[in-house]
Write a protein that holds these residues in place. Structure first.
Motif, PDB file in Angstrom:
ATOM      1  N   GLY A 180     -13.415   1.330  -8.011  1.00 24.90           N
ATOM      2  CA  GLY A 180     -13.277   2.718  -7.573  1.00 24.90           C
ATOM      3  C   GLY A 180     -12.166   2.952  -6.563  1.00 24.90           C
ATOM      4  N   ALA A 181     -11.385   1.940  -6.245  1.00 25.64           N
ATOM      5  CA  ALA A 181     -10.284   2.078  -5.297  1.00 25.64           C
ATOM      6  C   ALA A 181      -8.971   1.767  -6.004  1.00 25.64           C
ATOM      7  CB  ALA A 181     -10.476   1.116  -4.126  1.00 25.64           C
ATOM      8  N   VAL A 182      -7.864   2.182  -5.404  1.00 26.51           N
ATOM      9  CA  VAL A 182      -6.547   1.850  -5.926  1.00 26.51           C
ATOM     10  C   VAL A 182      -6.015   0.661  -5.134  1.00 26.51           C
ATOM     11  CG1 VAL A 182      -4.166   2.626  -6.233  1.00 26.51           C
ATOM     12  CG2 VAL A 182      -6.052   4.197  -6.646  1.00 26.51           C
ATOM     13  N   GLN A 183      -5.589  -0.358  -5.849  1.00 33.46           N
ATOM     14  CA  GLN A 183      -5.010  -1.536  -5.221  1.00 33.46           C
ATOM     15  C   GLN A 183      -3.534  -1.568  -5.577  1.00 33.46           C
ATOM     16  OE1 GLN A 183      -6.763  -5.232  -6.434  1.00 33.46           O
ATOM     17  NE2 GLN A 183      -5.454  -6.445  -5.145  1.00 33.46           N
ATOM     18  N   ALA A 184      -2.669  -1.640  -4.556  1.00 32.75           N
ATOM     19  CA  ALA A 184      -1.229  -1.692  -4.788  1.00 32.75           C
ATOM     20  C   ALA A 184      -0.686  -2.979  -4.189  1.00 32.75           C
ATOM     21  CB  ALA A 184      -0.543  -0.490  -4.160  1.00 32.75           C
ATOM     22  N   ARG A 185       0.173  -3.658  -4.953  1.00 31.87           N
ATOM     23  CA  ARG A 185       0.829  -4.878  -4.485  1.00 31.87           C
ATOM     24  C   ARG A 185       2.331  -4.716  -4.686  1.00 31.87           C
ATOM     25  NH1 ARG A 185      -2.453  -9.898  -4.664  1.00 31.87           N
ATOM     26  NH2 ARG A 185      -4.577  -9.246  -5.035  1.00 31.87           N
ATOM     27  N   ALA A 186       3.087  -5.100  -3.670  1.00 34.94           N
ATOM     28  CA  ALA A 186       4.540  -5.035  -3.765  1.00 34.94           C
ATOM     29  C   ALA A 186       5.117  -6.384  -3.376  1.00 34.94           C
ATOM     30  CB  ALA A 186       5.084  -3.945  -2.856  1.00 34.94           C
ATOM     31  N   ALA A 216       0.086  -1.414  -9.443  1.00 35.76           N
ATOM     32  CA  ALA A 216      -1.032  -0.600  -8.953  1.00 35.76           C
ATOM     33  C   ALA A 216      -2.135  -0.644  -9.995  1.00 35.76           C
ATOM     34  CB  ALA A 216      -0.588   0.834  -8.713  1.00 35.76           C
ATOM     35  N   SER A 217      -3.359  -0.788  -9.517  1.00 31.06           N
ATOM     36  CA  SER A 217      -4.499  -0.824 -10.432  1.00 31.06           C
ATOM     37  C   SER A 217      -5.730  -0.296  -9.717  1.00 31.06           C
ATOM     38  CB  SER A 217      -4.743  -2.254 -10.926  1.00 31.06           C
ATOM     39  OG  SER A 217      -5.026  -3.110  -9.837  1.00 31.06           O
ATOM     40  N   ARG A 218      -6.724   0.069 -10.511  1.00 29.40           N
ATOM     41  CA  ARG A 218      -8.004   0.494  -9.944  1.00 29.40           C
ATOM     42  C   ARG A 218      -8.920  -0.713  -9.868  1.00 29.40           C
ATOM     43  NH1 ARG A 218      -8.748   5.712  -8.988  1.00 29.40           N
ATOM     44  NH2 ARG A 218      -7.430   7.188 -10.049  1.00 29.40           N
ATOM     45  N   CYS A 236       0.827  -1.208   0.000  1.00 27.51           N
ATOM     46  CA  CYS A 236       0.000   0.000   0.000  1.00 27.51           C
ATOM     47  C   CYS A 236       0.861   1.258   0.000  1.00 27.51           C
ATOM     48  CB  CYS A 236      -0.975  -0.033   1.153  1.00 27.51           C
ATOM     49  SG  CYS A 236      -2.173  -1.361   0.960  1.00 27.51           S
ATOM     50  N   PHE A 237       2.096   1.180   0.439  1.00 30.64           N
ATOM     51  CA  PHE A 237       3.013   2.300   0.295  1.00 30.64           C
ATOM     52  C   PHE A 237       3.879   2.101  -0.948  1.00 30.64           C
ATOM     53  CE2 PHE A 237       2.427   5.123   3.695  1.00 30.64           C
ATOM     54  CZ  PHE A 237       1.823   4.379   4.684  1.00 30.64           C
ATOM     55  N   PHE A 289       2.712   7.180  -7.710  1.00 28.19           N
ATOM     56  CA  PHE A 289       2.665   6.377  -8.924  1.00 28.19           C
ATOM     57  C   PHE A 289       3.002   7.300 -10.088  1.00 28.19           C
ATOM     58  CE2 PHE A 289      -0.140   4.555  -5.764  1.00 28.19           C
ATOM     59  CZ  PHE A 289       0.311   3.252  -5.726  1.00 28.19           C
ATOM     60  N   PRO A 290       3.240   6.761 -11.276  1.00 27.22           N
ATOM     61  CA  PRO A 290       3.684   7.615 -12.377  1.00 27.22           C
ATOM     62  C   PRO A 290       2.811   8.845 -12.644  1.00 27.22           C
ATOM     63  CG  PRO A 290       3.940   5.334 -12.982  1.00 27.22           C
ATOM     64  CD  PRO A 290       3.229   5.352 -11.647  1.00 27.22           C
ATOM     65  N   PHE A 291       1.497   8.740 -12.513  1.00 25.29           N
ATOM     66  CA  PHE A 291       0.651   9.862 -12.885  1.00 25.29           C
ATOM     67  C   PHE A 291      -0.133  10.467 -11.733  1.00 25.29           C
ATOM     68  CE2 PHE A 291       1.123   7.218 -16.704  1.00 25.29           C
ATOM     69  CZ  PHE A 291       1.804   8.134 -17.496  1.00 25.29           C
TER      70      PHE A 291
END
Length: 123
Positions: A30-36, A25-27, A10-11, A87-89
């Motif tokens: 309606g939410a952003v999901q981040a996986r590392a 990272a993806s939507r 999430c960070f 994130f990039p944008f």
């Protein structure tokens, strides 16, 4: 297992010494999901100790500004974390309070108690 900020978090970060790092990272609804994911050359005891010692996390998780244990009862901790996911944008501030239960040596269960975003999933 992902850093409880995870991360957790999430960070969208990983330790600088990682041999292999991937961040997605993806939507989703309606939410952003981040996986590392990070592959590091370390002993299990070192990894487990790092994952469950929450206050030093900002030293090696990009974007995390603070991580503070506000309550602890054995393997259960309540942790407040503040930072920014970039994130990039786009980027957005993150303020989250998580409940974390360490189940050595296999897992750390994390759930959001309070946050400035709709959903927190730690995978």
């Amino acid at each position: 297992m992902l850093l409880p900020a995870i991360a957790i978090l999430c960070f969208a970060g990983a330790a600088a010494a990682a041999e292999e790092v991937s961040v997605e990272a993806s939507r989703l609804d309606g939410a952003v999901q981040a996986r590392a994911h990070a592959l590091v050359a370390a002993t299990w005891d070192t990894v487990w100790g790092t994952l469950t010692d929450y206050e030093p996390l900002p030293a090696f998780i990009p974007g995390m500004k603070s991580s503070r244990v506000v309550a602890r009862n054995g393997h259960i901790a309540t942790v407040e974390q503040v930072g920014e996911a970039s994130f990039p944008f786009f980027s957005f501030p993150i303020e989250v309070t998580v409940w974390s239960k360490a189940r050595p040596p296999e897992a750390i269960n994390v759930r959001a108690l309070k946050s400035n975003f709709r959903r927190l999933a730690v995978c």
